[in-house]
Motif scaffolding. Structure first.
Motif: not given
Length: 183
Positions: A45-53, A55-58, A67-72
């Motif tokens: 699971v990759m955790f991003f800022g603002e509580g977003k994560e 799981t790379n379902e593919s 990573m293009k649309t989520a903040c660090m």
């Protein structure tokens, strides 16, 4: 891959010289590969800022789109930074900087405008001299554009910035900044 290994194994088992070597050491190769059950590791699971994560379902282990649309998760603003680039790489450097700004914006990353230092040629001494000048400006980060992968230039840049002055750097070869297949 399995086919190649089986062909190789067969060649070892049937070639006279190989058979002779095996017999000297009293060894044999089994004609089939060893099979075993591997274990499957749970998806990261990759955790991003603002509580977003994500799981790379593919399951292709590529978080590029996420990573293009989520903040660090956490970051340090990039301020007081310098780009050193040969004059003939000016267009590529400018376009690459524009792309960096676009990506940083999507990631909600604060990236100040760099001081761009254009150098006349790509000699090792020119890079060394210019680096000594810009280091006096106390940059937090230096990006250096090289026209090609010359080991002497790279070693000089890293020696001056990382070893002698402890300044983080990123060396980029000009062709890696160039568009590929329209991208």
């Amino acid at each position: 891959r399995v086919e190649r290994l089986l062909t190789f194994n067969n060649r070892l088992n049937t070639t006279a010289k190989s058979k002779e070597q095996f017999s000297q050491f009293h060894t044999k190769l089994r004609p089939e590969l060893v099979e075993f059950t591997g274990r499957e590791i749970a998806q990261e699971v990759m955790f991003f800022g603002e509580g977003k994560e994500s799981t790379n379902e593919s399951r292709n282990v590529d978080w590029t789109n996420a990573m293009k649309t989520a903040c660090m998760h956490t970051s340090v603003d990039l301020t007081r930074w310098i780009i050193i680039s040969p004059r003939r790489a000016n267009a590529a450097t400018t376009k690459f900087l524009s792309l960096l700004n676009e990506v940083a914006s999507g990631m909600k990353y604060t990236m100040g405008a760099p001081k761009i230092v254009e150098i006349a040629d790509d000699r090792v001494n020119t890079y060394a001299t210019e680096l000594q000048k810009v280091i006096r400006l106390d940059p937090k980060f230096i990006m250096i554009v090289l026209p090609n992968a010359n080991a002497d230039r790279y070693a000089t840049v890293k020696k001056i910035t990382c070893i002698q002055n402890a300044i983080p750097t990123q060396v980029i070869v000009q062709k890696t900044m160039m568009a590929k297949n329209g991208n």
